[in-house]
Design a protein around this motif. Structure first.
Motif, PDB file in Angstrom:
ATOM      1  N   ARG A 112       0.869  -1.183   0.000  1.00 19.90           N
ATOM      2  CA  ARG A 112       0.000   0.000   0.000  1.00 19.90           C
ATOM      3  C   ARG A 112       0.897   1.221   0.000  1.00 19.90           C
ATOM      4  O   ARG A 112       1.888   1.265   0.719  1.00 19.90           O
ATOM      5  CB  ARG A 112      -0.901   0.010   1.223  1.00 19.90           C
ATOM      6  CG  ARG A 112      -1.978  -1.036   1.172  1.00 19.90           C
ATOM      7  CD  ARG A 112      -2.938  -0.931   2.319  1.00 19.90           C
ATOM      8  NE  ARG A 112      -2.257  -0.827   3.603  1.00 19.90           N
ATOM      9  CZ  ARG A 112      -2.772  -0.278   4.675  1.00 19.90           C
ATOM     10  NH1 ARG A 112      -3.981   0.243   4.648  1.00 19.90           N
ATOM     11  NH2 ARG A 112      -2.118  -0.240   5.808  1.00 19.90           N
ATOM     12  N   VAL A 113       0.525   2.227  -0.800  1.00 16.90           N
ATOM     13  CA  VAL A 113       1.364   3.417  -0.919  1.00 16.90           C
ATOM     14  C   VAL A 113       0.527   4.683  -0.834  1.00 16.90           C
ATOM     15  O   VAL A 113      -0.661   4.677  -1.154  1.00 16.90           O
ATOM     16  CB  VAL A 113       2.165   3.421  -2.246  1.00 16.90           C
ATOM     17  CG1 VAL A 113       3.150   2.268  -2.292  1.00 16.90           C
ATOM     18  CG2 VAL A 113       1.243   3.380  -3.456  1.00 16.90           C
ATOM     19  N   ARG A 114       1.140   5.756  -0.402  1.00 24.32           N
ATOM     20  CA  ARG A 114       0.502   7.078  -0.441  1.00 24.32           C
ATOM     21  C   ARG A 114       0.691   7.686  -1.816  1.00 24.32           C
ATOM     22  O   ARG A 114      -0.112   8.487  -2.272  1.00 24.32           O
ATOM     23  CB  ARG A 114       1.107   7.991   0.612  1.00 24.32           C
ATOM     24  CG  ARG A 114       0.750   7.559   2.007  1.00 24.32           C
ATOM     25  CD  ARG A 114       1.232   8.553   3.025  1.00 24.32           C
ATOM     26  NE  ARG A 114       0.948   8.025   4.345  1.00 24.32           N
ATOM     27  CZ  ARG A 114       1.707   8.221   5.392  1.00 24.32           C
ATOM     28  NH1 ARG A 114       2.799   8.959   5.294  1.00 24.32           N
ATOM     29  NH2 ARG A 114       1.380   7.706   6.555  1.00 24.32           N
ATOM     30  N   GLU A 115       1.798   7.330  -2.447  1.00 26.80           N
ATOM     31  CA  GLU A 115       2.055   7.723  -3.823  1.00 26.80           C
ATOM     32  C   GLU A 115       3.165   6.832  -4.360  1.00 26.80           C
ATOM     33  O   GLU A 115       3.964   6.288  -3.600  1.00 26.80           O
ATOM     34  CB  GLU A 115       2.455   9.195  -3.946  1.00 26.80           C
ATOM     35  CG  GLU A 115       3.806   9.518  -3.341  1.00 26.80           C
ATOM     36  CD  GLU A 115       4.221  10.949  -3.603  1.00 26.80           C
ATOM     37  OE1 GLU A 115       4.513  11.289  -4.760  1.00 26.80           O
ATOM     38  OE2 GLU A 115       4.229  11.719  -2.641  1.00 26.80           O
ATOM     39  N   ALA A 116       3.184   6.672  -5.666  1.00 21.61           N
ATOM     40  CA  ALA A 116       4.239   5.898  -6.324  1.00 21.61           C
ATOM     41  C   ALA A 116       4.367   6.405  -7.749  1.00 21.61           C
ATOM     42  O   ALA A 116       3.416   6.932  -8.321  1.00 21.61           O
ATOM     43  CB  ALA A 116       3.893   4.410  -6.316  1.00 21.61           C
ATOM     44  N   ARG A 117       5.568   6.255  -8.290  1.00 24.36           N
ATOM     45  CA  ARG A 117       5.765   6.668  -9.677  1.00 24.36           C
ATOM     46  C   ARG A 117       6.805   5.772 -10.328  1.00 24.36           C
ATOM     47  O   ARG A 117       7.627   5.159  -9.646  1.00 24.36           O
ATOM     48  CB  ARG A 117       6.172   8.130  -9.764  1.00 24.36           C
ATOM     49  CG  ARG A 117       7.531   8.436  -9.219  1.00 24.36           C
ATOM     50  CD  ARG A 117       7.823   9.920  -9.316  1.00 24.36           C
ATOM     51  NE  ARG A 117       6.878  10.621  -8.488  1.00 24.36           N
ATOM     52  CZ  ARG A 117       7.201  11.395  -7.462  1.00 24.36           C
ATOM     53  NH1 ARG A 117       8.451  11.605  -7.179  1.00 24.36           N
ATOM     54  NH2 ARG A 117       6.298  11.970  -6.725  1.00 24.36           N
ATOM     55  N   VAL A 118       6.738   5.722 -11.645  1.00 24.19           N
ATOM     56  CA  VAL A 118       7.707   4.978 -12.445  1.00 24.19           C
ATOM     57  C   VAL A 118       8.455   5.992 -13.293  1.00 24.19           C
ATOM     58  O   VAL A 118       7.847   6.721 -14.078  1.00 24.19           O
ATOM     59  CB  VAL A 118       7.015   3.938 -13.354  1.00 24.19           C
ATOM     60  CG1 VAL A 118       8.038   3.233 -14.227  1.00 24.19           C
ATOM     61  CG2 VAL A 118       6.226   2.937 -12.520  1.00 24.19           C
ATOM     62  N   ASN A 119       9.767   6.043 -13.117  1.00 20.22           N
ATOM     63  CA  ASN A 119      10.610   6.932 -13.911  1.00 20.22           C
ATOM     64  C   ASN A 119      11.445   6.109 -14.878  1.00 20.22           C
ATOM     65  O   ASN A 119      12.019   5.083 -14.485  1.00 20.22           O
ATOM     66  CB  ASN A 119      11.551   7.748 -13.016  1.00 20.22           C
ATOM     67  CG  ASN A 119      10.819   8.776 -12.193  1.00 20.22           C
ATOM     68  OD1 ASN A 119       9.773   9.275 -12.583  1.00 20.22           O
ATOM     69  ND2 ASN A 119      11.360   9.090 -11.035  1.00 20.22           N
ATOM     70  N   VAL A 120      11.514   6.547 -16.111  1.00 20.86           N
ATOM     71  CA  VAL A 120      12.363   5.924 -17.119  1.00 20.86           C
ATOM     72  C   VAL A 120      13.272   7.018 -17.663  1.00 20.86           C
ATOM     73  O   VAL A 120      12.783   8.022 -18.194  1.00 20.86           O
ATOM     74  CB  VAL A 120      11.525   5.291 -18.253  1.00 20.86           C
ATOM     75  CG1 VAL A 120      12.436   4.723 -19.330  1.00 20.86           C
ATOM     76  CG2 VAL A 120      10.589   4.226 -17.706  1.00 20.86           C
ATOM     77  N   ALA A 121      14.568   6.821 -17.500  1.00 25.21           N
ATOM     78  CA  ALA A 121      15.558   7.810 -17.944  1.00 25.21           C
ATOM     79  C   ALA A 121      15.238   9.191 -17.364  1.00 25.21           C
ATOM     80  O   ALA A 121      15.342  10.206 -18.049  1.00 25.21           O
ATOM     81  CB  ALA A 121      15.631   7.851 -19.463  1.00 25.21           C
TER      82      ALA A 121
END
Length: 72
Positions: free
Chosen positions: A7-16
């Motif tokens: 469970r997360v408050r926020e998450a992101r996927v970064n590419v380069a």
């Protein structure tokens, strides 16, 4: 096949260095798949992930699943 839920408050996927996807409060799932995994195994894992009761209800008890919450 295996899945790890968090469970997360926020998450992101970064590419380069560029954000390609992000969520606010929700469920982050890391999934490990092997070439030998079958369609039936994938379906079973998806059903399990959708059914885990990891979100709070009106009394703040972990009693709601992704399926219960539905789409935004």
């Amino acid at each position: 096949m295996i899945g790890l839920l968090q469970r997360v408050r926020e998450a992101r996927v970064n590419v380069a260095g560029i954000c390609v996807a992000r969520i606010n409060v929700g469920l982050l799932v890391f999934v490990g798949i092997q070439p030998s995994d079958t369609s039936a195994q994938r379906s079973r894992l998806l059903e399990r992930i959708l059914g885990y009761r990891v979100f709070g209800d009106s009394r703040d008890r972990m009693n709601k699943s992704l399926r219960d919450l539905g789409p935004d």
